[in-house]
Design a protein around this motif. Structure first.
Motif, PDB file in Angstrom:
ATOM      1  N   PHE A   1       0.947  -1.100   0.035  1.00 18.52           N
ATOM      2  CA  PHE A   1       0.056  -0.233  -0.213  1.00 18.52           C
ATOM      3  C   PHE A   1       0.979   1.127  -0.018  1.00 18.52           C
ATOM      4  N   PRO A   2       0.186   2.101  -0.539  1.00 22.14           N
ATOM      5  CA  PRO A   2       0.703   3.782  -0.481  1.00 22.14           C
ATOM      6  C   PRO A   2       1.567   3.927   0.710  1.00 22.14           C
TER       7      PRO A   2
ATOM      8  N   ASP B   1       0.964   7.198   2.064  1.00 19.76           N
ATOM      9  CA  ASP B   1      -0.636   8.216   2.075  1.00 19.76           C
ATOM     10  C   ASP B   1      -1.685   7.528   2.171  1.00 19.76           C
ATOM     11  N   HIS B   2      -1.906   6.409   2.353  1.00 18.07           N
ATOM     12  CA  HIS B   2      -3.130   5.005   2.484  1.00 18.07           C
ATOM     13  C   HIS B   2      -4.266   5.800   3.761  1.00 18.07           C
ATOM     14  N   ALA B   3      -5.065   5.810   3.024  1.00 16.32           N
ATOM     15  CA  ALA B   3      -6.175   6.214   4.007  1.00 16.32           C
ATOM     16  C   ALA B   3      -6.072   5.515   5.578  1.00 16.32           C
TER      17      ALA B   3
ATOM     18  N   ARG C   1      -3.838   3.220   6.898  1.00 17.67           N
ATOM     19  CA  ARG C   1      -2.604   3.723   6.631  1.00 17.67           C
ATOM     20  C   ARG C   1      -2.029   3.001   8.082  1.00 17.67           C
TER      21      ARG C   1
ATOM     22  N   TRP D   1      -2.031  -0.384   8.489  1.00 28.34           N
ATOM     23  CA  TRP D   1      -0.536  -1.669   7.421  1.00 28.34           C
ATOM     24  C   TRP D   1      -0.091  -1.986   8.528  1.00 28.34           C
TER      25      TRP D   1
END
Lengths: 231, 316
Positions: free
Chosen positions: B273-274, B276-278, B280, B283
């Motif tokens: 996941f990036p 800046d994922h909502a 995060r 994760w």
């Protein structure tokens, strides 16, 4: 030996025994007969201190009502409860040894006596009691009570669910026990056995004793059998 | 990696066996008397505090013996003059009684010793490394803890299976009335078992106090985990208590040592996941972070898939 007078007992708020009076003499077999729900097993439980009771029960002249169960046992009353209640996870030998009371010095019955009486128990001494057949469990339960050397044995429905030849063996055993001077108060559904081995019988109905006499007298009394015993 | 695993396993064993000392008492008391004793962990706390007080006067080693004995006597008195009276009013009353007792003990501890953490330490003579592996020290006191708890387990097993008293206890677990009808004083046996269970909890408190810190919240910290263990193992099962204690101890210890995170696990599956994922924060969770939750997660799973516990025989 045992004089019960006006024994009343309750299950919670239900008044189950309504004045039971009976007597068991030294070394005699006395049967308590009646239909299911008449109060026979409740009488046994009341005498063993398991219920809330009133009245009087003198054992060898001393009051036993109101005593905790273990003290009643310590005074010399043995109990073979309904549904056997052996300790299923313990071996046959351990079950029998638990019958020996705390501080007990001598007994008329030894482990060897039990194994002689019931070779099947001796052969399976080290297997868990739970794997025995119904008949063997019943023998184990009676023998366990005998290990405590009781003067009076309360035996509740010992032949329930047993094969006819095993029933006969249980009856023989009870006679054998009584011949050694142990009094027996027997609750029995099978009328034939009770009448054959008992010296006296009591018939119960609705929580009271409704008839008292010899087995011969009961056999002659059609009215009593019809009203209180026949299903 | 191997060094972390070895130390995590050793620490897990120490915690697991400590938990077993508490869980065995809870499960034995429950199976015999039908009482779920919520105050059991409070006896553990009392063990630590009594030992702390005694060790200040006459030293640690006498305290190791005296504190559990004191807690045991207190437990026996609680059974004799408290629980036995409450028993007549039914199981709910018993449950409320043990709840109340737990609060009472916690308040009493704060009254006598205050809210602060006590400076309860293991004996200075044991302040050394038992062994050093991969450059890491294993403290001698943890070795002593493991020895004591394993000895208690062996002793308990011996008493329950090889002695007459143990066999009477085993019989009374399933048929208390039949045992009483054979002339054995079952109420006294209950008192002895309750006292012995309390003493074991007290001993656990003495040996854990110096490591897990001695403070008024120590009962509630461990108490809830002990109940999780008893439910996972199966109410009334000693084997279950042992297995579940070791399972929880090791699971927590391994989770803390692993250092693995959710991102690592997802990477194994080829998912990333990036930054800046909502979601995060989710994760970025690591196993050491969720380690304290694991026992409760296991509890929920057990209750869903095997409500009677791993070794439990009771349905209710």
């Amino acid at each position: 030996m045992l004089e019960v007078m006006d024994l009343q007992a309750w299950y919670g708020k239900s008044h189950v025994l309504r004045g039971v009076t009976l007597r068991v003499g030294e070394g005699e077999i006395v049967s308590l007969l009646g239909r299911n729900g008449a109060g026979r097993s409740t009488t046994m439980k009341a005498l063993m201190g398991e219920l809330q009771v009133s009245g009087s029960a003198l054992f060898r002249g001393q009051q036993i009502l109101g005593l905790p169960s273990h003290e009643i046992a310590m005074r010399g009353i043995g109990c073979v409860p309904e549904h056997r209640e052996i300790f299923p996870g313990l071996t046959v030998r351990q079950n029998l040894l638990l019958g020996i009371k705390p501080g007990q010095k001598a007994s008329r019955w030894s482990l060897e006596d039990m194994f002689r009486l019931f070779p099947a128990l001796g052969e399976r001494a080290d297997v868990p009691g739970g794997v025995l057949s119904g008949g063997e469990q019943q023998m184990l339960c009676i023998c366990r009570a005998l290990m405590g050397d009781p003067a009076l044995l309360l035996v509740d429905e010992p032949t329930e669910g047993l094969a006819p030849q095993v029933v006969e063996r249980v009856a023989q055993l009870l006679v054998e026990i009584a011949s050694k001077g142990v009094a027996i108060l027997l609750v029995e559904q099978k009328l034939g056995i009770a009448l054959r081995i008992s010296r006296r019988v009591y018939v119960m109905g609705r929580g009271q004793i409704v008839h008292e006499g010899t087995p011969a007298a009961l056999l002659e009394s059609d009215a009593v059998r019809r009203e209180w015993l026949q299903v | 990696m191997a060094d972390a695993l070895i130390f995590a396993t050793l620490n897990g064993l120490v915690t697991g066996m400590l938990l077993f000392m508490l869980a065995s008492g809870v499960t034995l008391i429950f199976s015999m008397m039908g009482v779920l004793n919520f105050a059991h962990a409070s006896f553990y706390m009392l063990g630590a505090y009594f030992a702390f007080a005694i060790s200040q006067q006459i030293g640690f080693w006498p305290a190791l013996l005296l504190a559990p004995m004191l807690v045991g006597v207190l437990g026996a008195l609680v059974e004799r003059y408290g629980l036995r009276q409450v028993h007549k009013s039914g199981q709910v009353a018993e449950l409320v009684f043990t709840f109340g007792l737990a609060f009472l003990i916690e308040e009493a501890v704060q009254l006598f010793w205050g809210r602060a953490t006590q400076d309860f330490r293991s004996p200075a003579a044991l302040d050394f490394a038992l062994f050093t592996l991969f450059g890491q020290d294993f403290p001698a006191w943890k070795g002593v803890m493991l020895c004591i708890s394993v000895s208690i387990f062996i002793g308990l097993y011996f008493v329950l299976t090889r002695t007459r008293t143990g066999i009477i206890i085993q019989a009374a677990i399933t048929h208390p009335q039949a045992v009483a009808n054979l002339g054995h004083n079952v109420p006294r046996l209950f008192m002895v078992v309750f006292g012995a269970g309390s003493a074991l909890a007290g001993l656990a408190g003495v040996i854990a106090g110096p490591v897990l810190t001695t403070f008024p919240g120590m009962a509630s910290v461990l108490g809830s985990i002990v109940f999780v263990i008893v439910v996972i193992g199966g109410l009334g099962s000693l084997t279950g208590a042992l297995v579940a204690s070791l399972l929880i101890g090791l699971l927590q210890s391994w989770a803390i040592a692993s250092g693995l995170g959710m991102a690592d696990l997802l990477a194994l599956l080829g998912v990333s996941f990036p930054p800046d994922h909502a979601l995060r924060d989710l994760w970025r969770l690591t196993l050491p972070q969720v380690a304290p939750l694991l026992p409760y997660l296991l509890l929920v799973l057990i209750l869903i898939f095997r409500p009677s516990g791993l070794f439990g025989k009771r349905e209710s």
